[in-house]
Scaffold this motif. Structure first.
Motif, mmCIF file in Angstrom:
data_model
loop_
_atom_site.group_PDB
_atom_site.id
_atom_site.type_symbol
_atom_site.label_atom_id
_atom_site.label_comp_id
_atom_site.label_asym_id
_atom_site.label_seq_id
_atom_site.Cartn_x
_atom_site.Cartn_y
_atom_site.Cartn_z
ATOM 1 N N ILE A 7 0.881 -1.158 0.000
ATOM 2 C CA ILE A 7 0.000 0.000 0.000
ATOM 3 C C ILE A 7 0.922 1.212 0.000
ATOM 4 C CG2 ILE A 7 -1.729 1.347 1.234
ATOM 5 C CD1 ILE A 7 -2.651 -1.270 2.585
ATOM 6 N N ILE A 8 0.824 2.013 -1.042
ATOM 7 C CA ILE A 8 1.663 3.212 -1.143
ATOM 8 C C ILE A 8 0.767 4.436 -1.075
ATOM 9 C CG2 ILE A 8 3.266 4.519 -2.575
ATOM 10 C CD1 ILE A 8 4.389 1.912 -3.566
ATOM 11 N N THR A 9 1.097 5.329 -0.153
ATOM 12 C CA THR A 9 0.308 6.541 0.014
ATOM 13 C C THR A 9 1.215 7.745 0.183
ATOM 14 O OG1 THR A 9 -1.553 7.527 1.192
ATOM 15 C CG2 THR A 9 0.069 6.335 2.535
ATOM 16 N N GLY A 10 0.600 8.898 0.174
ATOM 17 C CA GLY A 10 1.289 10.169 0.335
ATOM 18 C C GLY A 10 0.382 11.258 -0.201
ATOM 19 N N ALA A 11 0.797 12.485 -0.068
ATOM 20 C CA ALA A 11 0.031 13.620 -0.588
ATOM 21 C C ALA A 11 0.081 13.628 -2.115
ATOM 22 C CB ALA A 11 0.612 14.924 -0.033
ATOM 23 N N MET A 12 -0.738 14.475 -2.726
ATOM 24 C CA MET A 12 -0.644 14.656 -4.180
ATOM 25 C C MET A 12 0.771 15.123 -4.516
ATOM 26 S SD MET A 12 -4.198 16.458 -5.418
ATOM 27 C CE MET A 12 -4.059 17.851 -4.309
ATOM 28 N N ALA A 13 1.321 14.601 -5.604
ATOM 29 C CA ALA A 13 2.653 14.934 -6.103
ATOM 30 C C ALA A 13 3.782 14.368 -5.239
ATOM 31 C CB ALA A 13 2.819 16.444 -6.294
ATOM 32 N N VAL A 83 0.615 -3.664 -6.002
ATOM 33 C CA VAL A 83 1.066 -2.374 -5.503
ATOM 34 C C VAL A 83 -0.136 -1.440 -5.614
ATOM 35 C CG1 VAL A 83 2.761 -0.520 -5.694
ATOM 36 C CG2 VAL A 83 3.400 -2.860 -6.363
ATOM 37 N N TYR A 84 -0.829 -1.260 -4.492
ATOM 38 C CA TYR A 84 -2.026 -0.422 -4.418
ATOM 39 C C TYR A 84 -1.601 0.970 -3.995
ATOM 40 C CZ TYR A 84 -6.191 1.536 -2.039
ATOM 41 O OH TYR A 84 -7.195 2.346 -1.582
ATOM 42 N N GLN A 85 -1.948 1.950 -4.801
ATOM 43 C CA GLN A 85 -1.505 3.318 -4.584
ATOM 44 C C GLN A 85 -2.693 4.266 -4.587
ATOM 45 O OE1 GLN A 85 -0.778 4.933 -8.284
ATOM 46 N NE2 GLN A 85 -1.721 6.582 -7.148
ATOM 47 N N ASP A 86 -2.753 5.113 -3.546
ATOM 48 C CA ASP A 86 -3.824 6.103 -3.450
ATOM 49 C C ASP A 86 -3.456 7.093 -2.351
ATOM 50 O OD1 ASP A 86 -6.238 7.412 -3.926
ATOM 51 O OD2 ASP A 86 -7.476 5.654 -3.536
ATOM 52 N N ILE A 87 -4.204 8.177 -2.279
ATOM 53 C CA ILE A 87 -4.058 9.107 -1.159
ATOM 54 C C ILE A 87 -4.881 8.531 -0.017
ATOM 55 C CG2 ILE A 87 -4.497 11.442 -0.306
ATOM 56 C CD1 ILE A 87 -4.240 12.423 -3.209
ATOM 57 N N LEU A 88 -4.190 7.999 0.966
ATOM 58 C CA LEU A 88 -4.827 7.397 2.142
ATOM 59 C C LEU A 88 -4.230 8.069 3.369
ATOM 60 C CD1 LEU A 88 -4.450 3.719 0.914
ATOM 61 C CD2 LEU A 88 -6.616 4.969 1.069
ATOM 62 N N ALA A 104 -1.091 -9.324 4.976
ATOM 63 C CA ALA A 104 0.143 -8.696 5.464
ATOM 64 C C ALA A 104 0.645 -7.594 4.527
ATOM 65 C CB ALA A 104 1.227 -9.757 5.689
ATOM 66 N N PRO A 105 -0.159 -6.563 4.317
ATOM 67 C CA PRO A 105 0.281 -5.491 3.415
ATOM 68 C C PRO A 105 1.489 -4.748 3.976
ATOM 69 C CG PRO A 105 -1.647 -4.782 4.637
ATOM 70 C CD PRO A 105 -1.442 -6.247 4.947
ATOM 71 N N GLN A 106 2.363 -4.361 3.076
ATOM 72 C CA GLN A 106 3.517 -3.554 3.444
ATOM 73 C C GLN A 106 3.173 -2.104 3.119
ATOM 74 O OE1 GLN A 106 7.235 -5.412 2.002
ATOM 75 N NE2 GLN A 106 5.928 -7.166 1.525
ATOM 76 N N VAL A 107 3.010 -1.310 4.148
ATOM 77 C CA VAL A 107 2.601 0.082 3.997
ATOM 78 C C VAL A 107 3.833 0.944 3.766
ATOM 79 C CG1 VAL A 107 1.526 2.063 5.146
ATOM 80 C CG2 VAL A 107 0.549 -0.239 5.424
ATOM 81 N N VAL A 108 3.739 1.806 2.742
ATOM 82 C CA VAL A 108 4.802 2.761 2.435
ATOM 83 C C VAL A 108 4.165 4.140 2.338
ATOM 84 C CG1 VAL A 108 6.581 3.469 0.782
ATOM 85 C CG2 VAL A 108 6.108 1.026 1.145
ATOM 86 N N VAL A 109 4.673 5.070 3.140
ATOM 87 C CA VAL A 109 4.181 6.442 3.125
ATOM 88 C C VAL A 109 5.283 7.322 2.539
ATOM 89 C CG1 VAL A 109 3.308 8.364 4.504
ATOM 90 C CG2 VAL A 109 2.754 5.992 5.155
#
Length: 171
Positions: A7-13, A83-88, A104-109
């Motif tokens: 799970i990949i997240t972060g702000a826009m850009a 690889v699931y990517q969104d603003i979370l 067991a998702p691996q979270v990446v911020v």
């Protein structure tokens, strides 16, 4: 061997799409699942997404995230690395991680500086920020509201390859 689920997240850009695509390309039999695709499927009646969500926008965001985690689960069950990517941000990240906890998702911020977010937003064709929605709003919400799940990366001065290496080195 069970394929990984990220799970990949972060702000826009923040570089979510770029990093997710690069990461997926380094994994055998992989999927880059863009959570925003479910919003883009709405032909009529899409709610305005922004720093403040009305009830309809919140319901649509919840639906989008539910559909994305269901799709991630289905791809994973079919043997794909996902690889699931969104603003979370905040509870949205917690809810997504909990819905996928048995996998067991691996979270990446991705948490680059506000200056980096602004520069990256200016450099891309689709701009998300503006006078009434500067990048510090999402960056501060991410820092203030999001529990320290997973791997947090300040990617401000990192190349795409360096970020992917850091993610893969952390697994």
């Amino acid at each position: 061997m069970t394929p990984p689920l990220f799970i990949i997240t972060g702000a826009m850009a923040a570089g979510k799409s770029t990093i997710a695509e690069a990461l997926a390309k380094r994994l055998p039999k992989s999927v880059h699942l863009r959570g925003d695709i479910f919003r883009k499927m709405i032909v009529n009646g899409a709610a305005e997404m922004g720093p403040v969500l009305d009830d309809e926008a919140r319901q649509q965001l919840d639906l989008r995230q539910l559909l994305a985690t269901d799709a991630a689960r289905a791809y994973h069950a079919a043997g794909f690395a996902v690889v699931y990517q969104d603003i979370l941000i905040g509870q949205d990240l917690v809810a997504a991680a909990e819905r996928l906890a048995d996998l067991a998702p691996q979270v990446v911020v991705l948490a680059p500086s506000v200056a980096t977010l602004a520069q990256r937003d200016r450099a891309r064709a689709k701009t998300g920020y503006g006078e009434n929605f500067p990048p510090d709003i999402l960056a501060e919400a991410l820092t203030r509201e999001t529990p320290r799940l997973g791997l947090w990366i300040d990617s401000s001065a990192m190349s795409v390859e360096d970020v992917v290496d850091a993610i893969l080195g952390h697994t």
